[in-house]
Design an enzyme around this catalytic site. Structure first.
Site, PDB file in Angstrom:
ATOM      1  N   ARG A 135      -7.379   0.838  -0.866  1.00 26.66           N
ATOM      2  CA  ARG A 135      -8.371  -0.243  -0.995  1.00 26.66           C
ATOM      3  C   ARG A 135      -9.095  -0.518   0.308  1.00 26.66           C
ATOM      4  O   ARG A 135      -8.578  -0.269   1.395  1.00 26.66           O
ATOM      5  CB  ARG A 135      -7.651  -1.550  -1.370  1.00 26.66           C
ATOM      6  CG  ARG A 135      -7.266  -1.660  -2.793  1.00 26.66           C
ATOM      7  CD  ARG A 135      -7.031  -3.110  -3.162  1.00 26.66           C
ATOM      8  NE  ARG A 135      -5.785  -3.677  -2.662  1.00 26.66           N
ATOM      9  CZ  ARG A 135      -5.553  -4.978  -2.609  1.00 26.66           C
ATOM     10  NH1 ARG A 135      -6.490  -5.844  -2.987  1.00 26.66           N
ATOM     11  NH2 ARG A 135      -4.386  -5.432  -2.181  1.00 26.66           N
ATOM     12  N   ARG A 179      -6.745  -3.412  -6.754  1.00 26.32           N
ATOM     13  CA  ARG A 179      -6.106  -2.097  -6.934  1.00 26.32           C
ATOM     14  C   ARG A 179      -6.723  -1.371  -8.131  1.00 26.32           C
ATOM     15  O   ARG A 179      -6.846  -0.148  -8.133  1.00 26.32           O
ATOM     16  CB  ARG A 179      -4.596  -2.259  -7.104  1.00 26.32           C
ATOM     17  CG  ARG A 179      -3.882  -2.723  -5.828  1.00 26.32           C
ATOM     18  CD  ARG A 179      -2.398  -2.915  -6.095  1.00 26.32           C
ATOM     19  NE  ARG A 179      -1.653  -3.407  -4.950  1.00 26.32           N
ATOM     20  CZ  ARG A 179      -1.613  -4.698  -4.581  1.00 26.32           C
ATOM     21  NH1 ARG A 179      -2.302  -5.600  -5.251  1.00 26.32           N
ATOM     22  NH2 ARG A 179      -0.874  -5.063  -3.542  1.00 26.32           N
ATOM     23  N   ASP A 206       7.080  -4.596  -2.275  1.00 24.77           N
ATOM     24  CA  ASP A 206       7.082  -6.007  -2.666  1.00 24.77           C
ATOM     25  C   ASP A 206       8.424  -6.653  -2.312  1.00 24.77           C
ATOM     26  O   ASP A 206       8.479  -7.795  -1.860  1.00 24.77           O
ATOM     27  CB  ASP A 206       6.807  -6.136  -4.171  1.00 24.77           C
ATOM     28  CG  ASP A 206       5.469  -5.507  -4.546  1.00 24.77           C
ATOM     29  OD1 ASP A 206       4.488  -5.747  -3.827  1.00 24.77           O
ATOM     30  OD2 ASP A 206       5.413  -4.753  -5.529  1.00 24.77           O
ATOM     31  N   HIS A 219       2.946  -4.190  -9.898  1.00 23.25           N
ATOM     32  CA  HIS A 219       2.538  -4.107  -8.490  1.00 23.25           C
ATOM     33  C   HIS A 219       1.050  -4.406  -8.330  1.00 23.25           C
ATOM     34  O   HIS A 219       0.267  -3.533  -7.960  1.00 23.25           O
ATOM     35  CB  HIS A 219       2.903  -2.736  -7.909  1.00 23.25           C
ATOM     36  CG  HIS A 219       2.482  -2.597  -6.475  1.00 23.25           C
ATOM     37  ND1 HIS A 219       3.079  -3.324  -5.452  1.00 23.25           N
ATOM     38  CD2 HIS A 219       1.509  -1.871  -5.888  1.00 23.25           C
ATOM     39  CE1 HIS A 219       2.483  -3.040  -4.316  1.00 23.25           C
ATOM     40  NE2 HIS A 219       1.518  -2.151  -4.543  1.00 23.25           N
TER      41      HIS A 219
HETATM   42  P1  NAD Z   1      -4.938   7.849   2.589  1.00 27.50           P
HETATM   43  O1  NAD Z   1      -6.348   7.981   2.194  1.00 27.50           O
HETATM   44  O2  NAD Z   1      -4.621   7.600   4.011  1.00 27.50           O
HETATM   45  O3  NAD Z   1      -4.122   9.126   2.132  1.00 27.50           O
HETATM   46  C1  NAD Z   1      -4.211   9.653   0.844  1.00 27.50           C
HETATM   47  C2  NAD Z   1      -4.008  11.141   0.908  1.00 27.50           C
HETATM   48  O4  NAD Z   1      -4.082  11.639  -0.426  1.00 27.50           O
HETATM   49  C3  NAD Z   1      -5.066  11.884   1.751  1.00 27.50           C
HETATM   50  O5  NAD Z   1      -4.463  12.675   2.725  1.00 27.50           O
HETATM   51  C4  NAD Z   1      -5.803  12.710   0.720  1.00 27.50           C
HETATM   52  O6  NAD Z   1      -6.264  13.947   1.223  1.00 27.50           O
HETATM   53  C5  NAD Z   1      -4.723  12.899  -0.328  1.00 27.50           C
HETATM   54  N1  NAD Z   1      -5.245  13.332  -1.614  1.00 27.50           N
HETATM   55  C6  NAD Z   1      -6.421  12.996  -2.205  1.00 27.50           C
HETATM   56  N2  NAD Z   1      -6.552  13.667  -3.363  1.00 27.50           N
HETATM   57  C7  NAD Z   1      -5.449  14.431  -3.507  1.00 27.50           C
HETATM   58  C8  NAD Z   1      -4.998  15.346  -4.478  1.00 27.50           C
HETATM   59  N3  NAD Z   1      -5.721  15.627  -5.569  1.00 27.50           N
HETATM   60  N4  NAD Z   1      -3.806  15.957  -4.286  1.00 27.50           N
HETATM   61  C9  NAD Z   1      -3.070  15.679  -3.186  1.00 27.50           C
HETATM   62  N5  NAD Z   1      -3.441  14.833  -2.227  1.00 27.50           N
HETATM   63  C10 NAD Z   1      -4.608  14.216  -2.392  1.00 27.50           C
HETATM   64  O7  NAD Z   1      -4.310   6.674   1.674  1.00 27.50           O
HETATM   65  P2  NAD Z   1      -2.901   5.915   1.881  1.00 27.50           P
HETATM   66  O8  NAD Z   1      -3.115   4.718   2.706  1.00 27.50           O
HETATM   67  O9  NAD Z   1      -1.862   6.908   2.259  1.00 27.50           O
HETATM   68  O10 NAD Z   1      -2.645   5.404   0.373  1.00 27.50           O
HETATM   69  C11 NAD Z   1      -2.409   6.301  -0.667  1.00 27.50           C
HETATM   70  C12 NAD Z   1      -2.242   5.579  -1.986  1.00 27.50           C
HETATM   71  O11 NAD Z   1      -1.073   4.755  -1.968  1.00 27.50           O
HETATM   72  C13 NAD Z   1      -3.396   4.625  -2.337  1.00 27.50           C
HETATM   73  O12 NAD Z   1      -3.710   4.752  -3.697  1.00 27.50           O
HETATM   74  C14 NAD Z   1      -2.835   3.254  -2.050  1.00 27.50           C
HETATM   75  O13 NAD Z   1      -3.451   2.237  -2.782  1.00 27.50           O
HETATM   76  C15 NAD Z   1      -1.391   3.460  -2.481  1.00 27.50           C
HETATM   77  N6  NAD Z   1      -0.430   2.488  -1.962  1.00 27.50           N
HETATM   78  C16 NAD Z   1       0.557   2.078  -2.807  1.00 27.50           C
HETATM   79  C17 NAD Z   1       1.511   1.183  -2.360  1.00 27.50           C
HETATM   80  C18 NAD Z   1       2.618   0.742  -3.271  1.00 27.50           C
HETATM   81  O14 NAD Z   1       3.303  -0.219  -2.947  1.00 27.50           O
HETATM   82  N7  NAD Z   1       2.876   1.401  -4.370  1.00 27.50           N
HETATM   83  C19 NAD Z   1       1.453   0.697  -1.047  1.00 27.50           C
HETATM   84  C20 NAD Z   1       0.444   1.146  -0.211  1.00 27.50           C
HETATM   85  C21 NAD Z   1      -0.512   2.052  -0.691  1.00 27.50           C
HETATM   86  C1  LMR Z   2       0.181  -2.777  -1.016  1.00 32.46           C
HETATM   87  O1  LMR Z   2       0.784  -3.578  -1.716  1.00 32.46           O
HETATM   88  O2  LMR Z   2       0.133  -2.874   0.223  1.00 32.46           O
HETATM   89  C2  LMR Z   2      -0.496  -1.615  -1.664  1.00 32.46           C
HETATM   90  O3  LMR Z   2      -0.485  -1.709  -3.051  1.00 32.46           O
HETATM   91  C3  LMR Z   2      -1.858  -1.318  -1.116  1.00 32.46           C
HETATM   92  C4  LMR Z   2      -2.885  -2.335  -1.492  1.00 32.46           C
HETATM   93  O4  LMR Z   2      -3.971  -1.928  -1.911  1.00 32.46           O
HETATM   94  O5  LMR Z   2      -2.638  -3.533  -1.335  1.00 32.46           O
END
Ligand code: NAD
Ligand code: LMR
Length: 338
Positions: A106, A112, A175, A202
């Protein structure tokens, strides 16, 4: 290319497997999205986990560098890198655990759900690869919106005939990590002594901390309950705004993901009493997926725990959470079915 990248790593891989047989039991773990903000730190942390014998790092960009870098750490796991979709199947074959932090994060002002457009397709492609190459692996899904992406992965697995509800887990550990930290601040204790169950999903109001069930048993004023619930529900947004366009939580998320993946591996090894919250296939409510505490074992989430007694504030929160969750789950299901 560095010698541990792709085919060049076969010798190392054999040695790694020998080492794992002679020492601690080793599991094969793949990280999809390993070159990203979460992926890089998570790769580092999983390379430090003694239960990992082989670590596959997959991304569509930059894996040679990340792989070369992480592989120099003098810990047991053998590291191999995989770049681009034509190497996805090699990255996945034989894996026990697949962790997915692939996808866009984001920026300020986004929800999200705004990530659905891009991340839904990414999760579909990666899930198709898992169904084909390692259908028995445990999957830890991090990519947002988790409330929808878990349903997408489940539908892909159902279509392929490989769906095992125990093995698909949406990662909500951040969380819980946040809740433990914020509650510990209020109580004036070490966060490691605190355990807050966080249920629901989430995103925003679907993140429901059960402050009435905090361990050690604690009571909160109405004002503290309101403050803590809002802060836990908006913890992600707090980070997104502080990063001001440079992404969302990566470091605390990598920590949380490594904690959850470590728990999955301890369960796989046969350790008793491994319990974490996760967004899983569930019969706890009328919804097909819901986050509660689950017991992790050799088969994945072997037991899904009930919610336990809720107070009035939590019962109202639960109804709000379920209303939003129902739509997010349905959106994920329809993405594959239509
Ligand atoms: P980022 O952009 O730093 O990294 C994402 C990576 O995914 C990049 O390296 C990109 O090249 C790769 N990618 C894109 N398309 C791809 C594909 N088809 N196959 C493989 N890799 C691919 O992002 P980030 O900060 O690491 O966040 C990643 C995801 O995690 C986001 O969707 C974010 O919202 C989510 N997230 C979830 C939580 C949670 O609690 N579940 C917490 C934080 C972030
Ligand atoms: C978080 O909780 O930090 C992640 O889901 C990333 C976000 O977009 O807030």
């Amino acid at each position: 290319q560095p010698s541990n990248f792709q085919e060049g790593s076969d010798v190392l891989l054999k040695r790694g497997e020998c080492r794992a047989k002679g020492g601690a039991p080793g599991f094969k773990v793949a990280i999809l999205g390993a070159a990203g903000g979460i992926g890089q730190s998570l790769s580092l942390l999983m390379k430090m986990n003694p239960l990992v014998s082989v670590l596959h790092l997959y991304d569509v960009v930059n894996t040679p560098g990340v792989t070369a870098d992480v592989s120099h750490m003098d810990t047991g796991a053998v590291v191999r890198g995989f770049l681009g979709q034509q190497q996805l199947e090699s990255a996945l074959t034989g894996m026990d655990l697949v962790i997915i932090p692939a996808g866009v994060p984001r920026k300020p002002g986004m929800t999200r759900d705004d990530l659905f457009k891009i991340n839904a397709g990414i999760v579909r492609t990666l899930s198709e690869g898992i169904a084909k190459c390692c259908p028995n692996a445990i999957v830890n899904l991090i990519s947002n919106p988790v409330n929808s992406t878990v349903a997408i992965a489940a539908e892909v697995f159902k279509k392929a005939g490989t769906y095992d509800p125990k093995r698909l887990l949406g990662v909500t550990t951040l969380d819980v990590v946040r809740a433990n930290t914020f509650v510990a601040e209020i109580l004036g204790v070490d966060p490691r002594e605190v355990d807050v169950p966080v249920v629901g999903g989430h995103a925003g109001v679907t993140i429901l901390p059960l402050l009435s069930q905090v361990k050690p048993p604690s009571s909160f004023t109405a004002e503290e309950t309101e403050y803590l619930t809002n802060r836990i529900q908006n913890g992600g947004t707090e980070v997104v705004e502080a990063k001001a366009g440079a992404g969302s939580a990566t470091l605390s998320m990598a920590y949380a993901a490594a904690k959850f993946a470590g728990a999955c591996l301890r369960g796989l090894k046969g350790e008793a009493g491994v319990v974490e919250c996760a967004f899983a296939d569930s019969q706890v409510t009328e919804l097909p997926f819901f986050a509660t505490k689950v017991r992790l074992g050799r088969a994945g989430a072997e037991e899904v725990y009930q919610l336990g007694p809720l107070n009035e504030y939590e019962r109202i929160g639960l109804e709000k959470a379920k209303r939003e969750l129902a739509g997010s789950i349905q959106k994920g299901v329809e993405f594959i079915r239509k």
